[in-house]
Design an enzyme around this catalytic site. Structure first.
Site, PDB file in Angstrom:
ATOM      1  N   LYS A  46      15.442  30.047  39.455  1.00 51.77           N
ATOM      2  CA  LYS A  46      15.014  30.411  38.211  1.00 51.77           C
ATOM      3  C   LYS A  46      16.086  30.019  37.146  1.00 51.77           C
ATOM      4  O   LYS A  46      17.184  30.505  37.824  1.00 51.77           O
ATOM      5  CB  LYS A  46      14.411  31.773  38.168  1.00 51.77           C
ATOM      6  CG  LYS A  46      13.257  32.174  38.553  1.00 51.77           C
ATOM      7  CD  LYS A  46      12.741  33.709  38.403  1.00 51.77           C
ATOM      8  CE  LYS A  46      11.484  33.939  39.148  1.00 51.77           C
ATOM      9  NZ  LYS A  46      10.379  33.377  38.441  1.00 51.77           N
ATOM     10  N   ARG A  80       2.126  34.226  45.803  1.00 47.60           N
ATOM     11  CA  ARG A  80       0.740  33.884  46.592  1.00 47.60           C
ATOM     12  C   ARG A  80       0.941  33.712  48.007  1.00 47.60           C
ATOM     13  O   ARG A  80       0.039  33.915  48.736  1.00 47.60           O
ATOM     14  CB  ARG A  80       0.250  32.705  45.687  1.00 47.60           C
ATOM     15  CG  ARG A  80       1.037  31.385  45.925  1.00 47.60           C
ATOM     16  CD  ARG A  80       0.643  30.327  44.986  1.00 47.60           C
ATOM     17  NE  ARG A  80       1.279  30.707  43.560  1.00 47.60           N
ATOM     18  CZ  ARG A  80       0.900  29.815  42.465  1.00 47.60           C
ATOM     19  NH1 ARG A  80      -0.056  28.907  42.363  1.00 47.60           N
ATOM     20  NH2 ARG A  80       1.433  30.139  41.390  1.00 47.60           N
TER      21      ARG A  80
HETATM   22  N1  BES Z   1       7.176  36.703  39.604  1.00 43.25           N
HETATM   23  C1  BES Z   1       7.123  35.459  39.193  1.00 43.25           C
HETATM   24  C2  BES Z   1       6.161  35.410  38.000  1.00 43.25           C
HETATM   25  C3  BES Z   1       6.563  36.370  36.815  1.00 43.25           C
HETATM   26  C4  BES Z   1       7.302  35.459  35.864  1.00 43.25           C
HETATM   27  C5  BES Z   1       6.533  37.593  36.496  1.00 43.25           C
HETATM   28  C6  BES Z   1       7.671  36.158  34.743  1.00 43.25           C
HETATM   29  C7  BES Z   1       6.840  38.369  35.470  1.00 43.25           C
HETATM   30  C8  BES Z   1       7.483  37.586  34.491  1.00 43.25           C
HETATM   31  C9  BES Z   1       6.573  34.546  40.064  1.00 43.25           C
HETATM   32  O1  BES Z   1       6.744  34.628  41.444  1.00 43.25           O
HETATM   33  C10 BES Z   1       6.605  33.049  39.504  1.00 43.25           C
HETATM   34  O2  BES Z   1       7.974  32.892  39.687  1.00 43.25           O
HETATM   35  N2  BES Z   1       5.713  32.158  39.347  1.00 43.25           N
HETATM   36  C11 BES Z   1       5.838  31.004  38.851  1.00 43.25           C
HETATM   37  C12 BES Z   1       4.855  30.204  39.632  1.00 43.25           C
HETATM   38  C13 BES Z   1       5.028  28.585  39.203  1.00 43.25           C
HETATM   39  C14 BES Z   1       6.244  28.313  40.013  1.00 43.25           C
HETATM   40  C15 BES Z   1       3.702  28.045  39.822  1.00 43.25           C
HETATM   41  C16 BES Z   1       5.789  30.854  37.417  1.00 43.25           C
HETATM   42  O3  BES Z   1       4.807  31.815  36.721  1.00 43.25           O
HETATM   43  O4  BES Z   1       6.701  30.281  36.755  1.00 43.25           O
HETATM   44 MN    MN Z   2       8.618  33.598  41.716  1.00 43.65          MN
END
Ligand code: BES
Ligand code: MN
Ligand code: ZN
Length: 512
Positions: A274, A348
């Site tokens: 990230k 997931r």
């Molecule tokens: N934990 C994150 C989602 C999230 C993002 C929660 C911002 C709260 C605030 C999750 O694990 C994630 O990183 N999801 C990705 C999925 C994508 C790579 C398909 C996302 O939402 O960007």
């Molecule tokens: Mn994530």
């Protein structure tokens, strides 16, 4: 905080401070009208000259010099009288406790507005909101700036039924403390909240409330074939845990509701790292798991007649030397293979094995999961309402109807098969991303593949589990969502009785 009930009139209450409700019509009525003559008419005048407009959670504080049993009177706004809902009483009480608590008040008496018709519900919301209001998020500071230390709350309820008020206050206290328990878990940074520590906290809850407890280590996960959960955890030196809490409130029923919560104690994104700006907020990525443990804590204390299990897959998501690489394929417990396109779509993956374990090994007949799953959720519904996705419209609608007045908001979103097509892999059964369009719904379609057709609801709390704004009634940070909805739904289901019981159980007289 001790919460008690008094049948006194507002004007004869003895405490440090008295809290009175005011609606936006600025009418002098109810408890405020009862007290105002003793205050020489200051409330009437504050309403008349517009100092207090009665907007939701607006406050006006008066110091009392004269023959009243309190030294301070706090007016708290309740907004439009015609739109009054009992759940607002939680905010009303939270606002009062935060306003007075920060000003060194330790004993508070709080009047129930005449609009609140049901004593159990009113006392429960007031107790819950007051306790939620006490939690400060500066728990790591040597000294707190304005510590809130409210030792006693007396609910001043006039002629309302005393037994129902007492039962409601007790109920709300348990719920509020469980919400705060969840918020504290979520607040705790990842260096103090590893999967092992989360499991220890769950075990302590189990001991306190008499729940069954199990915690699977990585060896057991391997034996069970939980390749998806293990694939996330392999990038970290902290081993994963699969936490299970069991509550058998209705041994004669074979129904078992599973509450499943994402417990990523830190989400760096893994190899698909990230950006750094808000990465620290990813300590909150176990909010779903924390809510399941908090809800089980409340359920274990309230003892509704229903069987519930809490399942929390807990792991870090880090880019260590053994981390899953984009393109790697893992096999989940139910045999489905998953191509990992983006290691940041890890929620997931851990939920896949947790949902499969709940259905295949723990006898779950219905499932509700909650997870900070997709950033797309923040884009679609913001920080205002949680999206509810399901494979069973009737189950989802029942859930939405039963949690409607609980003080948390939910809204349905569709899971069409088209969304599943977006997560089909060229090489494996599934891939863990579905592209940018409808990111929350492709994630839901993915999870649906692991519940074996059992009725299931998925709550994506990415936008609602925590916030960066303080409100008059709640500190900024974790909200405890969806603990209130879980407990409300479980109690409603317990009152209805298990399907196939033949008779729908009578509602207890206190819990209307
Ligand atoms: N934990 C994150 C989602 C999230 C993002 C929660 C911002 C709260 C605030 C999750 O694990 C994630 O990183 N999801 C990705 C999925 C994508 C790579 C398909 C996302 O939402 O960007
Ligand atoms: Mn994530
Ligand atoms: Zn995540």
């Amino acid at each position: 905080m001790q919460v008690t009930v008094s049948s006194d009139l507002a004007r004869s209450v003895v405490s440090d401070a008295l809290v009175l409700p005011v609606f936006a019509d600025k009418a002098l009525e109810g408890p405020a009208a009862d007290v105002d003559p003793k205050l020489g008419g200051v409330i009437a005048s504050a309403l008349a000259d517009g100092e207090m407009q009665g907007k939701p959670n607006e406050t006006a504080l008066f110091h009392v010099i004269g023959d009243l049993g309190v030294r301070k009177v706090l007016l708290v706004g309740l907004g439009d009288r015609a739109k009054f809902e009992p759940a607002q009483l939680a905010q009303y009480a939270g606002t009062a406790v935060r306003h007075l608590g920060k000003r060194n008040v330790h004993e508070i008496a709080i009047a129930v507005p005449a609009e609140a018709k049901d004593p159990f519900t009113a006392a429960s919301f007031i107790a819950e909101g007051a306790i939620v209001g006490t939690l400060d998020t500066t728990i790591y500071r040597k000294e707190q700036e304005r510590p809130i230390d409210v030792k006693s709350l007396v609910i001043v309820a006039g002629a309302l039924d005393r037994g129902a008020l007492d039962a409601g206050a007790k109920h709300g206290k348990i719920l509020g403390e469980s919400v705060n328990f969840t918020r504290r878990l979520a607040l705790t940074p990842a260096n103090d909240m590893t999967p092992r520590i989360l499991a220890e906290r769950a075990e302590a809850v189990a001991k306190e409330t008499g729940l069954g407890f199990d915690s699977l280590d990585e060896d057991r996960m391997k034996e069970l074939g939980m390749g998806a959960l293990l694939g996330v955890s392999q990038g970290s030196s902290q081993p994963a845990r699969l936490i299970v809490l069991t509550y058998d409130g209705d041994p004669n029923s074979r129904e078992r509701l599973a509450l499943v919560g994402k417990g990523i104690t830190f989400d760096s994104g893994g190899i698909s790292l990230k950006p750094p700006e808000n990465m620290h907020e990813m300590k909150y990525d176990m909010s779903g798991g924390a809510a399941v443990i908090g809800a089980m804590r409340a359920i274990g204390s309230l003892k509704p007649k229903i069987n519930v299990i809490g399942v929390v897959p807990a792991s870090e998501n880090l880019p260590g030397p053994d981390a899953t690489k984009p393109g790697d394929i893992h096999r989940a417990m139910n045999g489905k293979t998953i191509e990992v396109i983006n290691t940041d779509a890890e929620g997931r993956l851990i939920l896949a094995d947790a949902l499969a374990y709940a259905t295949m090994k723990l006898g779950a007949t219905r499932l509700i999961d909650c997870a900070t799953l997709t950033g797309a959720m923040v884009i679609s519904l913001g920080h205002v309402v949680t999206g509810a996705m399901s494979n069973d419209d009737a189950f989802r609608d029942e859930f939405l109807a039963e949690v409607k007045g609980c003080g948390e908001r939910y809204w349905p979103l569709p899971v069409y098969d088209d969304y599943l097509n977006q997560t089909k892999s060229e090489i494996a059964d599934l891939k863990n991303t579905g592209g940018r369009p409808a990111g929350s719904l492709t994630a839901a379609a993915f999870l649906r593949e692991f519940v074996d057709g059992k009725p299931w609801i998925h709550l994506d709390i990415a936008g609602t589990a925590y916030g960066d704004k303080e409100t008059p009634y709640q500190a900024k940070g974790p909200t405890g969502i969806p603990v209130r909805a879980f407990v409300t739904f479980v109690e409603a289901e317990a009152r209805e009785g298990a399907p196939g019981d033949g008779v729908a159980a009578e509602r207890p007289t206190v819990a209307v």
